[in-house]
Design an enzyme around this catalytic site. Structure first.
Site, PDB file in Angstrom:
ATOM      1  N   ASP A  95      48.810  39.330  38.287  1.00  0.00           N
ATOM      2  CA  ASP A  95      47.562  40.056  38.055  1.00  0.00           C
ATOM      3  C   ASP A  95      46.461  39.356  38.844  1.00  0.00           C
ATOM      4  OD1 ASP A  95      49.180  41.348  36.219  1.00  0.00           O
ATOM      5  OD2 ASP A  95      47.713  41.284  34.590  1.00  0.00           O
ATOM      6  N   LYS A 157      44.080  47.465  37.273  1.00  0.00           N
ATOM      7  CA  LYS A 157      43.795  46.932  35.940  1.00  0.00           C
ATOM      8  C   LYS A 157      42.290  46.875  35.733  1.00  0.00           C
ATOM      9  CE  LYS A 157      44.415  42.563  33.393  1.00  0.00           C
ATOM     10  NZ  LYS A 157      45.093  41.241  33.409  1.00  0.00           N
ATOM     11  N   LYS A 186      46.609  49.529  34.016  1.00  0.00           N
ATOM     12  CA  LYS A 186      46.613  48.576  32.906  1.00  0.00           C
ATOM     13  C   LYS A 186      45.224  48.479  32.305  1.00  0.00           C
ATOM     14  CE  LYS A 186      47.528  43.732  31.709  1.00  0.00           C
ATOM     15  NZ  LYS A 186      48.127  42.448  32.160  1.00  0.00           N
TER      16      LYS A 186
END
Length: 223
Positions: A95, A157, A186
């Site tokens: 991430d 995300k 996400k």
């Protein structure tokens, strides 16, 4: 009662602990909880990747770590190295935080290349691109998603959880519409209850980043 099943919901959760005061014991506990509840991954700081990978070696739970976290302002080469080192230590999901200032400056080539260097360094690992929605206009959110898609990332995300705000349904919906099913979305930051989780899923989230996964699953099973 939600129509979503426990196993399905658990498989969408990245069981997360990213606080700076985290200890080895907390990471070990996080891993055991993730195994017990069949979460998608544990999401931890890079210094704990090797420990988590060892704990999860015989488990389907993946090790996820963060790159350029939480500001995204690291040099591009530093992010790429950080990614490579995390993979060597056992990470299977990455991430990364975009360079938010570069995006706001309109330096879109820089932002795309920043993401691409991590994608190229990641090999077969899943790459999720944190765009930190709380600092962006809707136009910038759309641009960030398109740049992440162009760079070959797997997910976009919402948030680090360290900014001025976390995930909200409007942002998740906008991100989903922008990537048009070609990437995952996400939702992370402030997802603390079953209602929060279901709201994000309804808006289009395919993965949830939360430290409250166990409580969310308990709520799901309440009569």
């Amino acid at each position: 009662m939600s129509k979503i099943g426990k196993s399905k919901l658990a498989s969408m959760i990245d069981h997360t602990y990213l606080k700076p005061q985290g200890t080895k014991k907390q990471v070990k506990d996080l891993c055991q909880q993730a195994i017990a509840h069949s979460f998608a991954s544990v999401c931890i700081n890079p210094c704990f990747v090797e420990l988590a990978a060892d704990r999860l070696r015989e488990s389907p739970v993946k090790v996820c770590t963060v790159i350029g976290f939480p500001l995204g302002a690291n040099n591009r080469d530093t992010k790429a190295y950080e990614c490579k080192r995390a993979l060597e230590d056992g990470a299977r999901e990455i991430d990364m935080v975009i360079n938010i200032g570069a995006l706001k400056d309109g330096r879109f080539d820089y932002v795309e290349n920043d993401i691409r260097q991590v994608v190229e360094a990641s090999g077969e690992a899943i790459v999720k691109v944190i765009i930190e929605t709380c600092f962006l206009t809707d136009e910038e959110k759309v641009t960030a998603c398109k740049l992440a898609q162009s760079a070959g990332a797997d997910f976009v995300k919402t948030s680090t959880g360290f900014g001025s705000g976390g995930a909200n349904a409007a942002d998740v919906r906008l991100m989903k519409e922008t990537v048009d099913g070609l990437m995952g979305v996400k939702a992370s930051g402030g997802v603390r209850s079953l209602a929060d989780a279901l709201t994000m899923i309804k808006a289009g989230a395919t993965r949830l980043g939360t430290s409250s996964g166990i409580d969310i699953l308990k709520e799901l099973l309440e009569p």
